[in-house]
Design a protein around this motif. Structure first.
Motif, short mmCIF file in Angstrom:
data_model
loop_
_atom_site.label_atom_id
_atom_site.label_comp_id
_atom_site.label_asym_id
_atom_site.label_seq_id
_atom_site.Cartn_x
_atom_site.Cartn_y
_atom_site.Cartn_z
N ALA A 76 0.09 5.23 -11.83
CA ALA A 76 0.51 5.67 -10.50
C ALA A 76 1.99 6.06 -10.51
O ALA A 76 2.38 7.09 -9.91
N ALA A 77 2.82 5.26 -11.16
CA ALA A 77 4.24 5.59 -11.25
C ALA A 77 4.46 6.89 -12.00
O ALA A 77 5.30 7.71 -11.61
N LEU A 78 3.69 7.11 -13.05
CA LEU A 78 3.81 8.34 -13.82
C LEU A 78 3.42 9.55 -12.98
O LEU A 78 3.96 10.65 -13.16
N ALA A 79 2.49 9.36 -12.06
CA ALA A 79 2.06 10.46 -11.21
C ALA A 79 3.10 10.83 -10.15
O ALA A 79 3.20 12.00 -9.75
N TYR A 111 -0.91 13.48 0.69
CA TYR A 111 -0.08 12.60 1.52
C TYR A 111 1.43 12.84 1.36
O TYR A 111 2.22 12.13 1.98
N ARG A 112 1.80 13.80 0.54
CA ARG A 112 3.22 13.99 0.22
C ARG A 112 4.08 14.22 1.46
O ARG A 112 5.11 13.55 1.65
N ASP A 113 3.69 15.14 2.31
CA ASP A 113 4.49 15.46 3.48
C ASP A 113 4.63 14.26 4.42
O ASP A 113 5.71 13.96 4.93
N GLU A 114 3.52 13.55 4.61
CA GLU A 114 3.53 12.40 5.51
C GLU A 114 4.42 11.28 4.99
O GLU A 114 5.24 10.73 5.73
N LEU A 115 4.30 10.94 3.70
CA LEU A 115 5.09 9.86 3.14
C LEU A 115 6.57 10.25 3.03
O LEU A 115 7.45 9.40 3.19
N PRO A 126 9.88 5.15 -3.72
CA PRO A 126 8.94 5.26 -4.85
C PRO A 126 7.97 4.09 -4.96
O PRO A 126 6.77 4.29 -5.16
N VAL A 127 8.49 2.87 -4.81
CA VAL A 127 7.61 1.69 -4.91
C VAL A 127 6.60 1.69 -3.78
O VAL A 127 5.41 1.40 -3.98
N GLY A 128 7.03 2.02 -2.58
CA GLY A 128 6.13 2.08 -1.44
C GLY A 128 5.07 3.15 -1.60
O GLY A 128 3.91 2.95 -1.23
N ARG A 129 5.46 4.28 -2.18
CA ARG A 129 4.49 5.35 -2.42
C ARG A 129 3.42 4.90 -3.41
O ARG A 129 2.23 5.14 -3.19
N VAL A 130 3.87 4.26 -4.48
CA VAL A 130 2.92 3.78 -5.50
C VAL A 130 1.94 2.80 -4.87
O VAL A 130 0.71 2.92 -5.04
N ALA A 131 2.46 1.82 -4.13
CA ALA A 131 1.59 0.81 -3.53
C ALA A 131 0.64 1.41 -2.51
O ALA A 131 -0.55 1.08 -2.48
#
Length: 230
Positions: free
Chosen positions: A45-48, A126-130, A137-142
């Motif tokens: 997920a982090a790599l993505a 979800y990119r635009d929303e997040l 970054p950590v929140g996005r991964v989770a």
């Protein structure tokens, strides 16, 4: 065929030797998948989501590691756990723990690569929303791991399939010791070479049944997730 009838009898009567082999196989494979998932899902997920120099090279290497030859992994783990190796003091060689380590090494790249692709596809949605919510970054991964949890079942299933079907690596590090490190796949190979086809066929039947059952459970979980999302 008489051998097939005998094999079915072994399964239906719950032959102790067969059950012991099946039990160990499940413990080793499931443990390896769990350990690999704990490492590979966050990494994938982090790599993505995280951009850094050399990211494409890491992705290429990760995808290449999906095809790691099992015997090479077994040899590497054997050398690491042998008395002369860096981890020789642990005393794990020719134990189920060594087999779990070998299978974890084999399974982790598969789960990580499939997780990366799943999360990367979800990020486009979800990119635009997040980004608007200023999620780090950590929140996005989770967030994306949680949202993709049912889709990630496919990655875990692929890892379990690789682990359950593995022979070469676990023979090298486990030694195929009767009653201690003998799994379904190593027992099938051994019993076939010895001509004991009923046990080999019986174990093959159980292995196929387990794979089918795991696939059915994964499909059910994914469909349930899709209905919940809908």
């Amino acid at each position: 065929m008489p051998g097939d009838v005998s094999a079915l009898q072994l399964v239906l009567t719950g032959d102790p030797a067969l059950l012991a082999i099946v039990r160990l196989s499940l413990i080793v494979s499931l443990s390896a998948v769990v350990l690999a998932a704990l490492i590979a899902v966050p990494f994938g997920a982090a790599l993505a989501l995280i951009q850094f120099p050399g990211r494409q090279a890491v992705i290429i290497v990760l995808n290449a590691l999906m095809g790691l030859p099992p015997v090479v992994v077994g040899l590497a783990v054997f050398l690491a756990l042998s008395r002369a190796g860096p981890l020789g003091s642990w005393g794990l060689l020719f134990t189920p723990k060594a087999m779990i380590i070998a299978q974890t090494v084999l399974v982790a790249p598969i789960i990580a690569a499939l997780t990366r692709q799943t999360i990367e596809d979800l990020w486009l949605e979800y990119r635009d929303e997040l980004t608007a919510m200023n999620v780090g970054p950590v929140g996005r991964v989770a967030t994306l791991i949680w949202d993709a949890r049912f889709s990630l079942v496919t990655a875990l299933l692929a890892g379990f399939g690789r682990a359950a079907a593995e022979v070469g690596a676990i023979i090298i590090v486990g030694g195929n010791i009767d009653g201690f490190t003998r799994t379904m796949t190593t027992a099938i190979a051994l019993e076939t070479s010895k001509g004991d086809l009923p046990l080999a066929v019986g174990l093959g039947m159980v292995l196929i049944a387990i794979v089918v059952a795991v696939n059915a459970l994964a499909w059910t979980a994914r469909r349930a997730g899709e209905r919940m999302a809908g």
